[in-house]
Enzyme design. Structure first.
Site, PDB file in Angstrom:
ATOM      1  CG  ASP A 198      39.388 104.620  81.840  1.00  0.00           C
ATOM      2  OD1 ASP A 198      40.145 103.999  82.614  1.00  0.00           O
ATOM      3  OD2 ASP A 198      38.521 105.419  82.254  1.00  0.00           O
ATOM      4  CG  HIS A 509      39.599  96.777  78.337  1.00  0.00           C
ATOM      5  ND1 HIS A 509      38.738  96.626  77.279  1.00  0.00           N
ATOM      6  CD2 HIS A 509      39.344  98.017  78.828  1.00  0.00           C
ATOM      7  CE1 HIS A 509      37.993  97.708  77.144  1.00  0.00           C
ATOM      8  NE2 HIS A 509      38.341  98.562  78.079  1.00  0.00           N
ATOM      9  CG  ASP A 554      44.701  87.097  77.563  1.00  0.00           C
ATOM     10  OD1 ASP A 554      44.579  88.329  77.725  1.00  0.00           O
ATOM     11  OD2 ASP A 554      45.728  86.566  77.096  1.00  0.00           O
ATOM     12  CD  GLU A 563      39.493  98.910  82.333  1.00  0.00           C
ATOM     13  OE1 GLU A 563      38.306  98.565  82.286  1.00  0.00           O
ATOM     14  OE2 GLU A 563      39.859 100.105  82.226  1.00  0.00           O
TER      15      GLU A 563
HETATM   16  O1  9MR Z   1      36.495  98.858  89.459  1.00  0.00           O
HETATM   17  C1  9MR Z   1      35.212  99.389  89.181  1.00  0.00           C
HETATM   18  C2  9MR Z   1      34.167  98.366  89.540  1.00  0.00           C
HETATM   19  O2  9MR Z   1      34.189  98.140  90.933  1.00  0.00           O
HETATM   20  C3  9MR Z   1      32.804  98.851  89.106  1.00  0.00           C
HETATM   21  O3  9MR Z   1      31.868  97.818  89.327  1.00  0.00           O
HETATM   22  C4  9MR Z   1      32.851  99.218  87.634  1.00  0.00           C
HETATM   23  C5  9MR Z   1      31.523  99.738  87.104  1.00  0.00           C
HETATM   24  O4  9MR Z   1      31.166 100.923  87.685  1.00  0.00           O
HETATM   25  O5  9MR Z   1      33.834 100.215  87.401  1.00  0.00           O
HETATM   26  C6  9MR Z   1      35.122  99.774  87.718  1.00  0.00           C
HETATM   27  O6  9MR Z   1      36.023 100.810  87.498  1.00  0.00           O
HETATM   28  C7  9MR Z   1      36.310 101.170  86.168  1.00  0.00           C
HETATM   29  C8  9MR Z   1      36.015 102.654  86.049  1.00  0.00           C
HETATM   30  O7  9MR Z   1      34.631 102.857  86.145  1.00  0.00           O
HETATM   31  C9  9MR Z   1      36.564 103.262  84.773  1.00  0.00           C
HETATM   32  N1  9MR Z   1      37.954 102.949  84.594  1.00  0.00           N
HETATM   33  C10 9MR Z   1      38.209 101.521  84.598  1.00  0.00           C
HETATM   34  C11 9MR Z   1      37.797 100.928  85.923  1.00  0.00           C
HETATM   35  C12 9MR Z   1      38.168  99.449  86.017  1.00  0.00           C
HETATM   36  O8  9MR Z   1      37.421  98.652  85.178  1.00  0.00           O
END
Ligand code: 9MR
Length: 588
Positions: A198, A509, A554, A563
């Site tokens: 993102d 992602h 994938d 991601e």
């Molecule tokens: O890495 C994060 C994971 O530990 C959490 O469980 C999750 C949900 O809150 O969020 C992950 O982080 C994401 C972040 O919220 C937004 N940018 C992408 C991150 C990786 O997926």
């Protein structure tokens, strides 16, 4: 979806795929290789390769009792051995046999084969430089994720793109309003890395990432001097690692309110944007709520930066160490006045939360870093060290980072705390070592959460730092186990680094990779990896395995397994760089 994703299942496309995928990791192969490729994942192997002196283990997922290693060039068998006893792994639901070919040290390109039944692995290398390119690419991945900067063709190659998100006009969200900056005030907060797939920027996640790169710079200064990233700053006097991490550090500094020292939790759009290129997203950006987690994390990282960057005086760092230390003090003072302001996502903000209700570990980390920076020698909390169990670090569990700093740089000033820290670190490393010793898949990993691959990389760092401070080389085989897992010897059969190995993620992602029209994803990123924390991120499009170690796809839609993220790439880079530098030292 990228067309290349099908390449492992249809003969005609396989050629293209292998040529691209094997470029950096495994070199070229024989003419009939495709017919012998392991598209079914019978052999689990480190697809990028093994250093000559390393432990070399593959796993066979079928009942062969003997195996051979065949030279890809000559077709000759150069090693033969017996497989180990079959062992069932409850996390993958399959039974594997280990194939140990550690005794083969001669550099070359090889495959593992069995005669009964007749089967062959992907090609792999044995060579001194098998991890150098991956280390470099995994650090260059940060450059590709820079916000507010054009990725110029001379640095980005085919992944060049216009600048996105200048962040010179960022709005103070209602939740972040203060007397000197009421809601709607416009501030400038440029630079930094996009967090992940993102386009938002989050302080706590930036913090652990930047710390990890700072620690690498502190621990491996000579290697860093040699590492040339081909980034815009490559020609200055600083190591490129320092330049890259400073791009984010300088952004972090803008997230502090100069009036009171508080730190905004994140800089974000209100919602996740569509899968378009960065410059195509023009919705407003906000800084949202100050939080104690952000202030403490910020204080820890800026204190560490002050310490490490002091070793690099010159025009590029200017007064940065002093600026960082002042910022650390101010953030700490704010945190002391606001000791438990938990981030609560406002109703109109939908992006990543990075919420954390327990700040004990953040307090310990921040106080430790400030103390180590000469701030207040009384404040390393030895009682905390004594009373707590220290686990692998994650963005919301950061006390292990304080231990690392103490054991690596706190000996003289804090002998008692450093001694205790050492004991706790060794205890954790030994627990991880035991888990590795008992694991059919030869890894310490025994839980699969979001970002499980980063857990593997960080577990490797715990063992690596334990090895470095104790000199006990027993940990090396377990660290190699983690390297092998990430690079292909796992239950999915994927080499999880984009652009490396014979079978690696293509549909990550990651908005730029999805929207740039280039078939190959941006290289050097570590995919998050299997987990069962979130099972339905692709709706009904994809059915994932209920076995946690195989629950990966994938697919672009799979934000929970496919991601990429800066806090996952940082320990991955650290690990690959450390492996590479150990090999270079051994070769001297
Ligand atoms: O890495 C994060 C994971 O530990 C959490 O469980 C999750 C949900 O809150 O969020 C992950 O982080 C994401 C972040 O919220 C937004 N940018 C992408 C991150 C990786 O997926």
């Amino acid at each position: 979806m990228k067309r290349i994703a099908l390449c492992f299942f249809t003969g005609a496309v396989v050629t293209t795929c292998l040529l691209y995928m094997t470029g950096c990791g495994t070199g070229s192969g024989g003419a009939d290789r495709n017919s012998r490729s392991d598209s079914t994942g019978l052999f689990l192997i480190n697809q990028a390769g093994y250093q000559p002196a390393s432990v070399k283990m593959a796993l066979l997922r079928f009942p062969a009792t003997e195996f051979e290693v065949v030279d890809e060039e000559t077709g000759k068998t150069v090693f033969s051995g017996k497989t180990g006893v079959p062992r069932y792994w409850s996390f993958s639901g399959d039974t594997v046999r280990a194939a140990d070919f550690s005794a083969l040290r001669k550099p070359g390109i090889y495959r593992l084969v069995t005669r009964q039944p007749a089967a062959s692995s992907w090609p792999f290398s044995i060579g001194e430089n098998v991890y150098g390119d991956i280390a470099l690419a995994s650090l260059r991945a940060f450059y590709y994720n820079r916000s507010g900067m054009e990725i110029a063709p001379e640095y980005g190659g085919k992944w060049a793109r216009p600048a996105g998100h200048p962040d010179t006009a960022v709005i103070i969200h209602q939740s972040a309003a203060s007397p000197s900056r009421p809601a709607g005030t416009v501030i400038s907060s440029p630079g930094g890395w996009y967090d992940a797939g993102d386009y938002n920027k989050y302080v706590v996640n930036s913090g652990i990432t930047t710390y990890t790169l700072l620690l690498f710079l502190q621990q491996y200064p000579e290697y860093c001097r040699e590492l040339s990233l081909n980034i815009p700053e490559s020609n200055n006097a600083l190591p490129d690692v320092a330049d890259e991490l400073m791009y984010n550090l300088k952004w972090m500094l803008t997230m502090q309110d100069p009036a009171d020292g508080g730190v905004y939790h994140k800089l974000t759009h209100k919602n996740f944007s569509g899968f378009v290129m960065p410059h195509q997203v023009t919705e407003p950006r906000y800084v949202v709520q100050k939080s104690t987690a952000a202030a403490l994390n910020f204080a820890a990282v800026t204190a560490m930066a002050a310490r490490v960057l002091k070793n690099y005086p010159g025009p590029e760092t200017e007064n940065l160490p002093e600026i960082c230390l002042r910022a650390a003090r101010k953030a700490m003072a704010w945190a002391r006045e606001h000791p438990n302001v938990i981030y609560r996502q406002p109703a109109d903000i939908q992006t990543g939360e990075y919420g954390d209700g327990n700040l004990e570990d953040e307090w310990f980390w921040a106080e430790t870093e400030l103390a180590l920076t000469g701030e207040d020698p009384g404040t390393v909390n030895t009682g905390y060290i004594r009373d707590h169990e220290f686990r692998t670090p994650t963005w919301n569990r950061v006390d292990m980072l304080g231990l690392w700093s103490l054991v690596l740089s706190g000996h003289e000033a804090f002998p008692t705390a450093a001694g205790l820290a050492r004991q706790k670190l060794m205890e954790r490393a030994d627990i991880l070592f035991e888990k590795y010793s008992d694991s059919p898949y030869l890894v310490s990993l025994d839980h699969f959460e979001w970002g499980s691959n980063a857990e593997v990389a960080n577990q490797a760092l715990v063992k690596l730092i334990a090895m470095n401070i104790s000199g006990d080389e027993k940990y090396l085989a377990a660290i190699q186990g983690d390297v092998d897992y990430l690079l292909g010897r796992n239950a999915t059969g994927y080499c999880f680094a984009t652009g490396f190995g014979s079978r690696s993620p293509v549909n990550i992602h990651h908005r730029p990779s999805a929207a740039d029209g280039i078939p190959e994803p941006v290289p050097g990123f570590l995919a998050g990896g299997p987990n069962t924390q979130v099972m339905h991120d692709c709706g009904t499009l994809v059915k994932r395995s209920s076995f946690p170690a195989r629950s990966y796809t994938d697919s672009e839609c799979s934000y929970s397994t496919n991601e990429i993220a800066i806090n996952w790439n940082a320990p991955f880079f650290y690990l690959m760089g450390a492996m590479d530098t150990m090999q270079q030292k051994a070769a001297r």
